[in-house]
Design a protein around this motif. Structure first.
Motif, short mmCIF file in Angstrom:
data_model
loop_
_atom_site.label_atom_id
_atom_site.label_comp_id
_atom_site.label_asym_id
_atom_site.label_seq_id
_atom_site.Cartn_x
_atom_site.Cartn_y
_atom_site.Cartn_z
N ASN A 162 16.14 4.84 10.28
CA ASN A 162 15.22 4.06 10.74
C ASN A 162 15.78 2.65 11.45
OD1 ASN A 162 12.50 4.78 10.22
ND2 ASN A 162 12.85 4.16 8.06
N PRO A 163 15.50 1.69 12.37
CA PRO A 163 13.94 2.17 12.85
C PRO A 163 13.93 3.21 13.87
CG PRO A 163 15.05 0.07 13.79
CD PRO A 163 15.72 0.66 12.84
N ARG A 165 14.47 -8.12 10.46
CA ARG A 165 14.07 -6.87 11.39
C ARG A 165 15.04 -6.85 12.42
NH1 ARG A 165 8.30 -6.48 13.56
NH2 ARG A 165 8.75 -4.99 15.41
N THR A 218 7.44 -5.12 10.10
CA THR A 218 6.70 -3.82 10.18
C THR A 218 7.62 -2.61 10.40
OG1 THR A 218 6.26 -3.89 12.42
CG2 THR A 218 4.72 -4.65 10.95
N THR A 219 8.86 -2.87 10.50
CA THR A 219 9.40 -1.70 10.90
C THR A 219 9.93 -0.65 10.01
OG1 THR A 219 10.72 -2.97 12.75
CG2 THR A 219 11.84 -1.02 12.30
N SER A 243 6.02 2.76 11.56
CA SER A 243 6.05 1.46 11.18
C SER A 243 4.69 1.15 10.58
CB SER A 243 6.66 0.54 12.06
OG SER A 243 5.34 -0.12 12.87
#
Ligand code: LMR
Length: 404
Positions: free
Chosen positions: A186-187, A153, A398-399, A243
């Motif tokens: 994203n993110p 991430r 979690t992104t 997220s």
């Protein structure tokens, strides 16, 4: 490759216009629809069809990045048709792609041509951000690097951070000073933060990260559970990051004007099913499709735009990730965080300050806030902050919702 103008349907053979555009020197063709759109080169549409154009507003410039991708392929046709900005709003599209995607970008422009949208006054394509953003009234930033196999991430943040700092500087150089920016790639929250910090000439308030998709997902889940039509679900805020730490707010939501918790009398469902279902919906869709949601992302981007150009109904709100400077909830300043907003329909907004926050909500919001503060630490070098640290390596990813 320079910005290139595609003719629109009609009055001159498209090939002639393309040849003219291609032969222009120097290669840095400005994104100027007056000069390059075939309608404007060849005739004045208001003279040709006064009945059609009588109530038209002045043309707005809408820049779209990642324009040859799946999301754009849905969104561009909605924008060009008038269903997003209004049936009286002519549009000049300025599309950004990459060298690699250039053929596809031409294909998109050709399909827009073939769709005969009267409101679509010109289409320009190119690979230089500052040309794409030239005098843009809106910048819809869809393009971002997807996470590759084995990529952490932090690496995704870093790679997209580079893209969004370059594009932020290009916005600063070229866009209209009141340009509204909606970041979809994203993110998205941290990408929006990076773009904002690199574009000091633009209003900080005007940078949005798309969390309307999460709001729509939350409304869908509540409507289905309550057995009510989805339009009866209102005042549904998404707090935080796009997220799995995001917080879909059921406490303040209403169904048919009543508190949602008085209609769906099942707190266990709200906490243990509703919340994770909404927060991991993106990942669930990736598992089904093998790729990210595209159509619903485009629809929710259109909703996010309409929310800013349409007055918010009394007592309602819409969700968007915005800069936390001066927010009424004590959330750390200087991050991009989704909150409930209201608009008078003039493109601007205010943060709703009357949402009830109970202990459960506060704890959840704090976790998403913590995540976004950490993300900011990872991109500190891109936003002019010295000595930031990136301490998300090894932390559960979690992104990108549910993708891990
Ligand atoms: C979504 O929420 O559907 C997307 O943001 C998911 C993704 O990772 O692209």
């Amino acid at each position: 490759m320079a910005m290139k103008a595609m003719s629109m349907k009609g009055l001159k053979p498209a090939t002639a216009v393309r040849a003219r555009a291609a032969s222009r020197t120097p290669l840095r063709v400005r994104a100027n629809a007056e000069q390059y759109g075939v309608f404007r080169l060849s005739y004045d549409v208001s003279k040709e069809d006064p009945a059609l154009t009588r109530n038209w507003k002045p043309t707005i410039k809408v820049a779209v990045t990642g324009a040859s991708g799946n999301i754009a392929n849905h969104l561009l046709f909605m924008v060009a048709s008038g269903e997003v900005y209004g049936k009286d709003q002519p549009i000049a599209l300025q599309l950004l792609g990459s060298e690699r995607s250039y053929n596809a970008l031409e294909g998109v422009a050709m399909e827009l041509e073939d769709s005969l949208y009267p409101l679509l006054r010109s289409v320009q394509i190119g690979i230089k951000p500052e040309e794409c953003f030239e005098a843009a009234d809106w910048a819809l930033m869809i393009g971002a690097k997807p996470r590759g196999p084995g990529m952490e991430r932090a690496d995704l943040l870093a790679q997209n951070g580079e893209i969004f700092s370059v594009q932020g500087r290009a916005l600063n150089e070229a866009a209209h000073e009141n340009c509204k920016v909606i970041v979809v790639g994203n993110p998205c929250n941290t990408n929006a933060l990076i773009a904002m910090e690199n574009a000091p000439r633009l209003r900080r308030k005007n940078f949005h990260a798309l969390t309307r998709l999460d709001e729509n997902r939350a409304k869908c889940q509540m409507a289905v559970k309550a057995g009510k039509f989805y339009t009866s679900v209102t005042r549904t805020a998404i707090w935080g990051n796009h997220s799995t730490t995001q917080v879909p707010d059921f406490l303040n939501s209403k169904i048919g004007g009543k508190p949602a918790m008085n209609v769906i009398k099942d707190i266990k469902w709200f906490k243990e099913e509703f919340t994770p279902t909404v927060a991991t919906r993106g990942g669930a869709l990736i598992k089904k499709w093998g790729k990210s949601s595209a159509a619903s992302t485009a629809v929710s981007t259109a909703d996010a735009i309409r929310a800013l150009i349409t007055p918010t109904p009394p007592g309602d709100c819409f969700s968007s990730g915005v800069c936390t400077d001066g927010n009424p909830y004590g959330i750390t300043e200087g991050i991009n965080f989704s909150m409930p907003l209201r608009s008078d329909g003039d493109g601007d907004y205010e943060v709703c300050d009357d949402f009830i926050i109970d202990d459960w909500l506060r704890e959840k919001i704090a976790a998403s806030e913590d995540e976004l503060v950490k993300e900011r630490g990872c991109v500190s070098h891109l936003i002019g902050v010295d000595g930031g640290t990136c301490d998300i390596r090894g932390v559960a990813d979690t992104t990108v919702p549910g993708e891990a």
